[in-house]
Design an enzyme around this catalytic site. Structure first.
Site, short mmCIF file in Angstrom:
data_model
loop_
_atom_site.label_atom_id
_atom_site.label_comp_id
_atom_site.label_asym_id
_atom_site.label_seq_id
_atom_site.Cartn_x
_atom_site.Cartn_y
_atom_site.Cartn_z
N HIS A 17 0.84 -1.20 0.00
CA HIS A 17 0.00 0.00 0.00
C HIS A 17 0.88 1.26 0.00
O HIS A 17 0.63 2.21 -0.73
CB HIS A 17 -0.86 0.07 1.27
CG HIS A 17 -1.93 -0.98 1.38
ND1 HIS A 17 -2.11 -1.76 2.50
CD2 HIS A 17 -2.92 -1.35 0.51
CE1 HIS A 17 -3.13 -2.56 2.33
NE2 HIS A 17 -3.65 -2.35 1.12
N LYS A 41 -18.20 -6.30 7.83
CA LYS A 41 -16.95 -7.05 7.94
C LYS A 41 -16.24 -6.64 9.23
O LYS A 41 -15.94 -5.45 9.41
CB LYS A 41 -16.05 -6.69 6.74
CG LYS A 41 -15.57 -7.88 5.93
CD LYS A 41 -15.03 -7.42 4.60
CE LYS A 41 -13.56 -7.61 4.42
NZ LYS A 41 -13.08 -7.10 3.13
N ARG A 90 -1.85 -5.44 -8.76
CA ARG A 90 -0.81 -6.46 -8.56
C ARG A 90 -0.73 -7.43 -9.73
O ARG A 90 0.30 -8.02 -9.99
CB ARG A 90 -1.09 -7.26 -7.28
CG ARG A 90 -0.80 -6.50 -6.02
CD ARG A 90 -1.40 -7.16 -4.82
NE ARG A 90 -2.84 -7.19 -4.92
CZ ARG A 90 -3.67 -7.45 -3.92
NH1 ARG A 90 -3.20 -7.75 -2.74
NH2 ARG A 90 -4.96 -7.44 -4.10
N SER A 127 -3.17 -7.58 2.62
CA SER A 127 -3.40 -7.55 4.07
C SER A 127 -3.93 -8.90 4.54
O SER A 127 -3.51 -9.41 5.59
CB SER A 127 -4.40 -6.46 4.44
OG SER A 127 -3.94 -5.21 4.04
O1 PNS Z 1 -8.73 -2.77 0.20
P1 PNS Z 1 -9.94 -3.30 -0.52
O2 PNS Z 1 -10.85 -4.05 0.47
O3 PNS Z 1 -9.62 -4.12 -1.73
O4 PNS Z 1 -10.76 -2.01 -1.04
C1 PNS Z 1 -11.97 -2.11 -1.75
C2 PNS Z 1 -12.74 -0.79 -1.61
C3 PNS Z 1 -13.05 -0.53 -0.14
C4 PNS Z 1 -11.88 0.35 -2.14
C5 PNS Z 1 -14.05 -0.87 -2.45
O5 PNS Z 1 -14.78 -1.97 -2.03
C6 PNS Z 1 -14.88 0.39 -2.33
O6 PNS Z 1 -14.60 1.38 -2.98
N1 PNS Z 1 -15.91 0.37 -1.44
C7 PNS Z 1 -16.71 1.52 -1.13
C8 PNS Z 1 -18.18 1.36 -1.52
C9 PNS Z 1 -18.35 1.65 -2.98
O7 PNS Z 1 -18.14 2.76 -3.47
N2 PNS Z 1 -18.78 0.60 -3.73
C10 PNS Z 1 -19.00 0.67 -5.15
C11 PNS Z 1 -17.72 0.31 -5.90
S1 PNS Z 1 -17.99 0.37 -7.64
#
Ligand code: PNS
Length: 164
Positions: A17, A41, A90, A127
């Site tokens: 990150h 979660k 990645r 993570s």
């Molecule tokens: O670190 P992660 O868990 O891979 O991050 C994923 C995250 C939190 C960035 C993604 O799930 C997100 O943007 N969630 C916020 C809710 C949202 O906007 N959802 C629609 C995505 S198109």
């Protein structure tokens, strides 16, 4: 002034990150690293703990600030007047998942996603995997900032004690 939001769960922040955050900070005037809150979660760390870890780990980057948000990422970007989301990639699995989210976010709001290819040194890092390996006693010290590593081992020990 150019700005970008770097969203994620950051449970906890890894060196992967930080690589993406520092490279984004070199491209934009301001980068907001945002811990996205997912109430369904249970994380290993609370949102406040994750924010503090990120603040500590990015204290050498003056144009980075840390925040949290519950809801749609694009609503947060709009609130902050930001038109770019930055994500690390990645590999192909990330791409499939991230492309769909990027297209949805663009459709919802016009906010574009810019991808930074992860430094290959960190391409295996996540993570979740770090937590799993650490829970079984595997060595993850060089995958996280030292302070985060110490907090991870402490939390794993606490959780193990709760269960016994
Ligand atoms: O670190 P992660 O868990 O891979 O991050 C994923 C995250 C939190 C960035 C993604 O799930 C997100 O943007 N969630 C916020 C809710 C949202 O906007 N959802 C629609 C995505 S198109």
């Amino acid at each position: 002034m150019t700005g970008a939001v770097c969203p994620g769960s950051f449970d906890p922040v890894t060196n992967g990150h930080l690589d993406v955050i520092s490279r984004a900070a070199a491209q934009f005037d301001e980068v907001i690293v945002t811990v996205m809150i997912n109430k369904s979660k249970r994380g290993l760390f609370s949102v406040d703990e994750r924010i503090r870890m990120l603040e500590d780990s990015t204290s050498d980057l003056p144009n980075v600030r840390v925040s949290s948000w519950h809801g749609l990422l694009v609503d947060y970007a709009k609130q902050e007047g930001i038109t770019a989301i930055v994500k690390g990639l990645r590999g192909a699995n990330d791409f499939d998942y991230e492309l769909q989210m990027a297209q949805m976010n663009q459709k919802l709001s016009g906010v574009d996603t810019l991808f930074i290819p992860t430094n290959p040194t960190y391409s295996y890092l996540s993570s979740s995997l770090v937590k799993e390996v650490a829970q079984f006693g595997g060595e993850v010290a060089d995958m996280l900032p030292a302070k985060v590593h110490a907090q991870l081992l402490e939390r794993i020990a606490e959780r193990a004690a709760e269960k016994s």
